[in-house]
Design a protein around this motif. Structure first.
Motif: not given
Length: 139
Positions: A82-83, A107-108, A112-117
């Protein structure tokens, strides 16, 4: 692709050069290993292999260090996800180059994978006087 390599501290520069050739050029790279496994030492070797002349230090208290214009080094040990988002570091990942993240959690990684990174993982395990590096990429 999953690849395993073993190197002593003296062999690390050669291993880093090989990693430069196999890791995506624009990627988030999670560095995983216990305390003192050699995560920051690997970042230094990778930065050297990419021609960095700046001193590489752990970003434990600053959360982020930037070397040159293409190596970003994060330490999330004391920075919950969150931070990380609140202080704008998610936006930093849009910058071209390598984003080397120590202590990034699953979780991160999934976010990131779901955002296409493009995301890779390097797991570091001490073995005797060397380290085993397990590299996991989508390539």
């Amino acid at each position: 692709m999953t690849k395993e390599m073993v190197a002593t501290l003296e062999q690390l520069p050669k291993l880093a050069k090989e990693l430069v050739s196999i890791l995506p050029q624009d990627a988030v790279i999670f560095l995983r290993g216990n305390l003192a496994a050699g995560k920051t030492t690997l970042v230094k070797a990778l930065a050297d292999a990419k021609g960095n002349s700046q001193t590489v230090t752990s970003p434990t208290f600053s959360i982020q260090q930037i070397y040159g214009d293409s190596i970003y080094h994060y330490d999330l040990y004391q920075c919950p996800n969150e931070k990380f988002m609140q202080i704008g570091l998610l936006d930093e990942l849009e910058n071209s180059g390598w984003h080397l993240i120590e202590w990034g959690d699953d979780e991160l990684y999934e976010l990131l994978k779901s955002l296409g990174f493009e995301v890779a993982i390097i797991e570091i395990t001490p073995i005797d006087n060397a380290r085993q590096y397990r590299i996991i990429t989508d390539a």
